[in-house]
Design a protein around this motif. Structure first.
Motif, PDB file in Angstrom:
ATOM      1  N   ILE A 159      54.201  38.078  48.039  1.00 42.20           N
ATOM      2  CA  ILE A 159      53.342  36.920  46.897  1.00 42.20           C
ATOM      3  C   ILE A 159      52.212  37.271  47.713  1.00 42.20           C
ATOM      4  CG2 ILE A 159      54.054  35.057  48.808  1.00 42.20           C
ATOM      5  CD1 ILE A 159      53.938  35.655  44.411  1.00 42.20           C
ATOM      6  N   ASP A 160      51.981  36.928  49.399  1.00 46.23           N
ATOM      7  CA  ASP A 160      50.731  36.990  49.981  1.00 46.23           C
ATOM      8  C   ASP A 160      49.855  38.321  49.771  1.00 46.23           C
ATOM      9  OD1 ASP A 160      50.992  34.419  50.018  1.00 46.23           O
ATOM     10  OD2 ASP A 160      51.827  35.236  52.370  1.00 46.23           O
ATOM     11  N   GLY A 161      50.122  39.041  48.758  1.00 48.37           N
ATOM     12  CA  GLY A 161      49.421  40.800  48.728  1.00 48.37           C
ATOM     13  C   GLY A 161      48.462  40.521  47.398  1.00 48.37           C
ATOM     14  N   SER A 162      47.302  42.270  47.600  1.00 46.20           N
ATOM     15  CA  SER A 162      46.684  41.633  46.385  1.00 46.20           C
ATOM     16  C   SER A 162      47.510  43.124  45.529  1.00 46.20           C
ATOM     17  CB  SER A 162      45.274  42.524  47.088  1.00 46.20           C
ATOM     18  OG  SER A 162      45.656  43.758  47.670  1.00 46.20           O
ATOM     19  N   MET A 163      46.909  42.850  44.132  1.00 48.80           N
ATOM     20  CA  MET A 163      47.076  43.544  43.295  1.00 48.80           C
ATOM     21  C   MET A 163      45.963  44.412  43.289  1.00 48.80           C
ATOM     22  SD  MET A 163      50.063  42.584  41.855  1.00 48.80           S
ATOM     23  CE  MET A 163      49.901  43.932  40.400  1.00 48.80           C
ATOM     24  N   ASP A 164      45.940  45.675  43.092  1.00 44.61           N
ATOM     25  CA  ASP A 164      45.405  47.124  43.403  1.00 44.61           C
ATOM     26  C   ASP A 164      44.684  47.249  41.439  1.00 44.61           C
ATOM     27  OD1 ASP A 164      44.711  46.976  46.111  1.00 44.61           O
ATOM     28  OD2 ASP A 164      46.078  48.876  46.224  1.00 44.61           O
ATOM     29  N   CYS A 165      45.663  47.655  40.674  1.00 40.41           N
ATOM     30  CA  CYS A 165      45.907  47.813  39.648  1.00 40.41           C
ATOM     31  C   CYS A 165      44.863  46.909  38.653  1.00 40.41           C
ATOM     32  CB  CYS A 165      47.142  47.719  39.056  1.00 40.41           C
ATOM     33  SG  CYS A 165      48.125  45.764  39.006  1.00 40.41           S
ATOM     34  N   ILE A 166      44.178  45.697  39.438  1.00 39.74           N
ATOM     35  CA  ILE A 166      43.714  44.629  38.161  1.00 39.74           C
ATOM     36  C   ILE A 166      42.222  45.261  38.614  1.00 39.74           C
ATOM     37  CG2 ILE A 166      43.351  42.892  40.640  1.00 39.74           C
ATOM     38  CD1 ILE A 166      43.576  41.823  37.507  1.00 39.74           C
ATOM     39  N   ASN A 167      42.070  45.832  39.533  1.00 35.99           N
ATOM     40  CA  ASN A 167      40.582  46.628  39.269  1.00 35.99           C
ATOM     41  C   ASN A 167      40.481  47.917  38.400  1.00 35.99           C
ATOM     42  OD1 ASN A 167      40.206  45.766  42.444  1.00 35.99           O
ATOM     43  ND2 ASN A 167      41.471  47.539  43.185  1.00 35.99           N
ATOM     44  N   TRP A 168      41.710  47.896  37.630  1.00 35.55           N
ATOM     45  CA  TRP A 168      41.333  48.868  36.896  1.00 35.55           C
ATOM     46  C   TRP A 168      40.651  48.356  34.981  1.00 35.55           C
ATOM     47  CZ3 TRP A 168      40.065  52.471  38.614  1.00 35.55           C
ATOM     48  CH2 TRP A 168      41.397  53.313  40.263  1.00 35.55           C
ATOM     49  N   ILE A 169      40.737  46.740  35.297  1.00 35.70           N
ATOM     50  CA  ILE A 169      40.147  45.317  34.821  1.00 35.70           C
ATOM     51  C   ILE A 169      39.071  45.098  34.842  1.00 35.70           C
ATOM     52  CG2 ILE A 169      40.930  44.152  32.943  1.00 35.70           C
ATOM     53  CD1 ILE A 169      43.320  44.325  33.540  1.00 35.70           C
ATOM     54  N   ARG A 170      37.895  45.529  33.901  1.00 36.63           N
ATOM     55  CA  ARG A 170      35.999  45.158  33.968  1.00 36.63           C
ATOM     56  C   ARG A 170      36.301  44.369  33.069  1.00 36.63           C
ATOM     57  NH1 ARG A 170      36.820  45.783  38.799  1.00 36.63           N
ATOM     58  NH2 ARG A 170      35.536  47.478  40.190  1.00 36.63           N
ATOM     59  N   VAL A 171      35.557  42.585  33.550  1.00 29.83           N
ATOM     60  CA  VAL A 171      34.791  41.691  32.370  1.00 29.83           C
ATOM     61  C   VAL A 171      33.790  41.765  32.531  1.00 29.83           C
ATOM     62  CG1 VAL A 171      35.399  39.556  31.200  1.00 29.83           C
ATOM     63  CG2 VAL A 171      37.824  40.647  32.495  1.00 29.83           C
ATOM     64  N   ARG A 172      32.769  41.937  31.521  1.00 22.74           N
ATOM     65  CA  ARG A 172      31.002  41.422  31.727  1.00 22.74           C
ATOM     66  C   ARG A 172      31.161  40.626  30.204  1.00 22.74           C
ATOM     67  NH1 ARG A 172      32.364  43.300  36.123  1.00 22.74           N
ATOM     68  NH2 ARG A 172      31.239  45.096  36.891  1.00 22.74           N
ATOM     69  N   THR A 173      29.765  39.771  30.379  1.00 24.60           N
ATOM     70  CA  THR A 173      29.534  38.961  29.163  1.00 24.60           C
ATOM     71  C   THR A 173      27.543  39.854  28.869  1.00 24.60           C
ATOM     72  OG1 THR A 173      30.365  36.739  30.144  1.00 24.60           O
ATOM     73  CG2 THR A 173      27.925  36.597  28.590  1.00 24.60           C
ATOM     74  N   ALA A 174      28.168  39.683  27.785  1.00 23.58           N
ATOM     75  CA  ALA A 174      26.721  40.817  27.347  1.00 23.58           C
ATOM     76  C   ALA A 174      25.132  39.980  27.264  1.00 23.58           C
ATOM     77  CB  ALA A 174      26.889  41.008  26.078  1.00 23.58           C
ATOM     78  N   PRO A 175      24.295  40.193  28.159  1.00 23.47           N
ATOM     79  CA  PRO A 175      22.703  39.921  27.749  1.00 23.47           C
ATOM     80  C   PRO A 175      23.045  39.054  26.413  1.00 23.47           C
ATOM     81  CG  PRO A 175      22.700  42.365  27.014  1.00 23.47           C
ATOM     82  CD  PRO A 175      23.997  41.785  27.565  1.00 23.47           C
ATOM     83  N   SER A 176      21.500  38.283  26.314  1.00 26.78           N
ATOM     84  CA  SER A 176      21.309  37.438  25.120  1.00 26.78           C
ATOM     85  C   SER A 176      20.978  38.480  23.899  1.00 26.78           C
ATOM     86  CB  SER A 176      19.699  36.778  25.875  1.00 26.78           C
ATOM     87  OG  SER A 176      18.624  37.848  25.737  1.00 26.78           O
ATOM     88  N   GLU A 177      21.178  37.823  23.118  1.00 26.54           N
ATOM     89  CA  GLU A 177      21.096  38.822  21.714  1.00 26.54           C
ATOM     90  C   GLU A 177      19.253  38.818  21.190  1.00 26.54           C
ATOM     91  OE1 GLU A 177      22.629  39.902  18.380  1.00 26.54           O
ATOM     92  OE2 GLU A 177      23.472  38.078  20.050  1.00 26.54           O
TER      93      GLU A 177
END
Length: 447
Positions: free
Chosen positions: A154-172
């Motif tokens: 429960i105190d460990g880390s989830m390495d697989c989460i590193n395969w998901i990247r979330v970004r916000t696009a720049p302005s229009e």
């Protein structure tokens, strides 16, 4: 007055027990009450250890109960993660998708991407059009821990989460400048009021085209990293483009991996890198009144050139396209699904489909339909051969006069997937007569 006297008479009888039971009855009732009280007191005394016999099972012969130090709750997802986390090598497959904001990304999409990352090491890249990406990141993290982290860790880390990247696009403005720079460098002449203009400021489809192309360019220029890996988009790679607002995705990701291996990734024997298809679309279904029908007619064009979109929203009349089959073009969405299933069964060859294509778990493929070749499709999830997807001659925000044949009256634009697929068809046809763009619908890969 008579009524009151009668009521008083009945009340008098009820208030005088001696008239109802007699003195003997009253004595008997008192004795019964005394006996009940004695019995209750005796039971209470026995219950506190003074002689009562109970039906307690004697467990003195058993060893004392202990909780193992490393006990865990059985978690099948967690077990799968533990079996795959020994490697940090990513898959040769990458999933990408865009959404207006965090709220538009469905839980089904998040689970699909988490399963892809934690079970198959498949990378993914989500691009949000606006707002903070922090809420989505937190939700992905919480859902990953819930599904794949066994309790002892429960105190460990989830390495697989590193395969998901979330970004916000720049302005229009940045996206518009990106597309404008491309248009000017390509000497494409556009008029501000013309339909299907990728520079339309407020058009929904135009914005989607620019966002998809921005995301594609980010990958092509290696501006999205997954840890220390700098990915080489070689011909052994597959890009999965998906909509992030769907309620359903392929249930078994092994089927997705198998589909890519069977149709999109070159076989070891193909020294020239040829593949069966450069793109494979899922079979998008919608259910209305317990009836299934084919969903994405806006992006689907049958061979040689039959657009399935409804006539009321077509600029080009049914049957007017070069090579269009009027009878197929007028099919309803339910009829379209039936027609595709019939075509898939008609072309299905069990020995050919399963030859050398066993499932990764060792069993034979349970595929019952062959893929159906088309001119264009999407259906919320499409696997592209990376070499084709990153062809520098094609873009989602490009413009070609022939694309105007597939314009929607309401949207005043052609579907971005038709724009992209038609460009690939043109450039590959110019490159080689034998190397036309090959795309198909896989009927048992459902969204």
């Amino acid at each position: 007055m008579g009524t009151n006297n009668a009521f008083s008479s009945r009340q008098g009888v009820r208030d005088n027990p001696s008239r109802t039971f007699g003195w003997r009855g009253l004595v008997i009732l008192t004795m019964v009450l005394i006996l009940m009280m004695v019995l209750i007191l005796n039971i209470l005394a026995l219950h506190h250890g003074r002689g009562i016999e109970t039906n307690v099972i004697d467990c003195s012969h058993l060893p004392p109960h202990t909780t193992p130090k490393d006990s865990t709750i059985d978690n099948n997802n967690g077990n799968m993660y533990q079996n795959t986390k020994h490697t940090d090598t990513p898959s040769n497959m990458t999933f990408i998708g865009i959404a207006l904001n965090s709220d538009r990304v469905s839980d089904s999409a998040i689970r699909f991407l988490i399963d892809a990352a934690c079970v198959h090491n498949i990378k993914s890249y989500i691009l949000l059009g606006e707002g903070s990406n922090k809420p989505l990141k937190q939700k992905i993290l919480a859902m990953t821990y819930h599904s794949y982290l066994p309790l002892p860790h429960i105190d460990g880390s989830m390495d697989c989460i590193n395969w998901i990247r979330v970004r916000t696009a720049p302005s229009e403005d940045v996206l518009l400048n990106m597309t404008r720079t491309y248009i000017e460098s390509s000497s494409i002449e556009l008029k501000s009021n013309m339909p299907n203009n990728p520079l339309d400021l407020d058009n929904r489809i135009a914005k989607i085209k620019r966002s998809r192309e921005y995301q594609r360019q980010q990958l092509l220029q290696n501006k999205i990293s997954w840890g220390s890996h700098v990915w080489d988009w070689s011909y052994h790679s597959v890009i999965g483009v998906l909509d992030l607002d769907l309620f359903g995705y392929p249930l078994d990701l092994s089927d997705v991996v198998e589909t890519a291996s069977q149709y999109v990734i070159p076989s070891p024997s193909a020294k020239d890198g040829t593949v069966k298809y450069q793109a494979i679309c899922a079979n998008g279904l919608q259910i209305s009144e317990r009836r299934r029908s084919y969903y994405d007619t806006f992006s689907t064009i049958l061979l040689p050139n039959t657009w399935l979109h409804r006539e009321s929203d077509r600029v080009t009349a049914r049957g007017a396209l070069d090579g269009e089959d009027f009878d197929l073009a007028k099919m309803s969405q339910t009829q379209t699904l039936k027609w595709l299933l019939k075509e898939g069964r008609k072309n299905y060859n069990h020995s050919e489909v399963n030859s050398g294509n066993s499932r990764m778990d060792g069993g034979e493929s349970d595929q019952q339909y062959d893929v159906v070749p088309v001119r264009s499709c999407f259906n919320g999830f499409t696997l592209y051969h990376a070499d084709v997807f990153f062809d520098s001659r094609c873009r989602y925000d490009s413009h070609h006069e022939k694309d105007e044949l597939y314009i929607s009256k309401n949207e005043r634009h052609t579907c971005e997937h038709i724009v992209f697929n038609e460009c690939l068809r043109r450039v590959l046809a110019e490159q080689s007569v034998d190397d036309n763009f090959r795309i198909a619908v896989k009927l048992d890969l459902l969204t």
